[in-house]
Design a protein around this motif. Structure first.
Motif, PDB file in Angstrom:
ATOM      1  N   ARG A  72     -17.287  17.475   6.908  1.00 38.74           N
ATOM      2  CA  ARG A  72     -18.719  17.280   7.182  1.00 38.74           C
ATOM      3  C   ARG A  72     -19.503  17.279   5.873  1.00 38.74           C
ATOM      4  O   ARG A  72     -19.180  18.003   4.948  1.00 38.74           O
ATOM      5  CB  ARG A  72     -19.235  18.408   8.074  1.00 38.74           C
ATOM      6  N   ARG A  73     -20.554  16.482   5.861  1.00 37.44           N
ATOM      7  CA  ARG A  73     -21.437  16.475   4.695  1.00 37.44           C
ATOM      8  C   ARG A  73     -22.833  16.062   5.139  1.00 37.44           C
ATOM      9  O   ARG A  73     -22.995  15.360   6.130  1.00 37.44           O
ATOM     10  CB  ARG A  73     -20.907  15.557   3.606  1.00 37.44           C
ATOM     11  N   ASP A  74     -23.817  16.497   4.402  1.00 34.82           N
ATOM     12  CA  ASP A  74     -25.199  16.125   4.698  1.00 34.82           C
ATOM     13  C   ASP A  74     -25.477  14.734   4.146  1.00 34.82           C
ATOM     14  O   ASP A  74     -25.080  14.401   3.032  1.00 34.82           O
ATOM     15  CB  ASP A  74     -26.172  17.120   4.067  1.00 34.82           C
ATOM     16  N   LEU A  75     -26.163  13.931   4.932  1.00 36.00           N
ATOM     17  CA  LEU A  75     -26.507  12.578   4.512  1.00 36.00           C
ATOM     18  C   LEU A  75     -27.997  12.504   4.215  1.00 36.00           C
ATOM     19  O   LEU A  75     -28.819  12.971   5.008  1.00 36.00           O
ATOM     20  CB  LEU A  75     -26.152  11.578   5.617  1.00 36.00           C
ATOM     21  N   ASN A  76     -28.327  11.941   3.084  1.00 37.73           N
ATOM     22  CA  ASN A  76     -29.725  11.763   2.695  1.00 37.73           C
ATOM     23  C   ASN A  76     -29.972  10.274   2.498  1.00 37.73           C
ATOM     24  O   ASN A  76     -29.215   9.589   1.803  1.00 37.73           O
ATOM     25  CB  ASN A  76     -30.024  12.515   1.387  1.00 37.73           C
ATOM     26  N   ASP A 102     -15.165  21.888   8.365  1.00 30.49           N
ATOM     27  CA  ASP A 102     -16.290  21.878   7.431  1.00 30.49           C
ATOM     28  C   ASP A 102     -16.009  21.003   6.212  1.00 30.49           C
ATOM     29  O   ASP A 102     -16.941  20.483   5.600  1.00 30.49           O
ATOM     30  CB  ASP A 102     -16.632  23.297   6.984  1.00 30.49           C
TER      31      ASP A 102
END
Length: 103
Positions: free
Chosen positions: A61-65, A58
């Motif tokens: 992992r990262r959210d991409l915008n 985790d």
């Protein structure tokens, strides 16, 4: 301690020694209880290891915008034996692009 040894209380025998005499014991409630406790211990340890690995994963992992108008590269995973994007093997591209985000 190996899971086999924890479950059965002895080391795993090779096929050469399968016919040894005198090692058999009658199955009673105490053996079943010991086996249940060993299984429970093994499951707890596996759950701990799994949660530790999840925590490590985790962190990577990262959210991409993305916003309309950005340029991005797409990561590709070439299939083995299929020549795509012009090269094969070690020198095949890992990313293709840049592509502009339209919507």
């Amino acid at each position: 301690m190996a899971p086999y040894e924890a479950l059965y209380g002895r080391k795993c025998r090779s096929p050469i020694h399968w016919d040894d005499v005198g090692e058999r014991a009658e199955i009673g409630p105490d053996i079943i209880e010991q086996t249940s406790e060993a299984i429970k211990r093994i499951r707890d340890r596996m759950k701990t290891a799994q949660s530790r690995k999840k925590c490590y994963a985790d962190n990577h992992r990262r959210d991409l915008n993305f916003v309309v108008g950005n340029h991005v590269f797409l990561k590709i995973s070439p299939m083995k034996g299929v020549i795509r994007f012009g090269r094969k093997g070690k020198l095949s591209p890992r990313f293709i692009g840049p592509f502009q985000i339209l919507e």
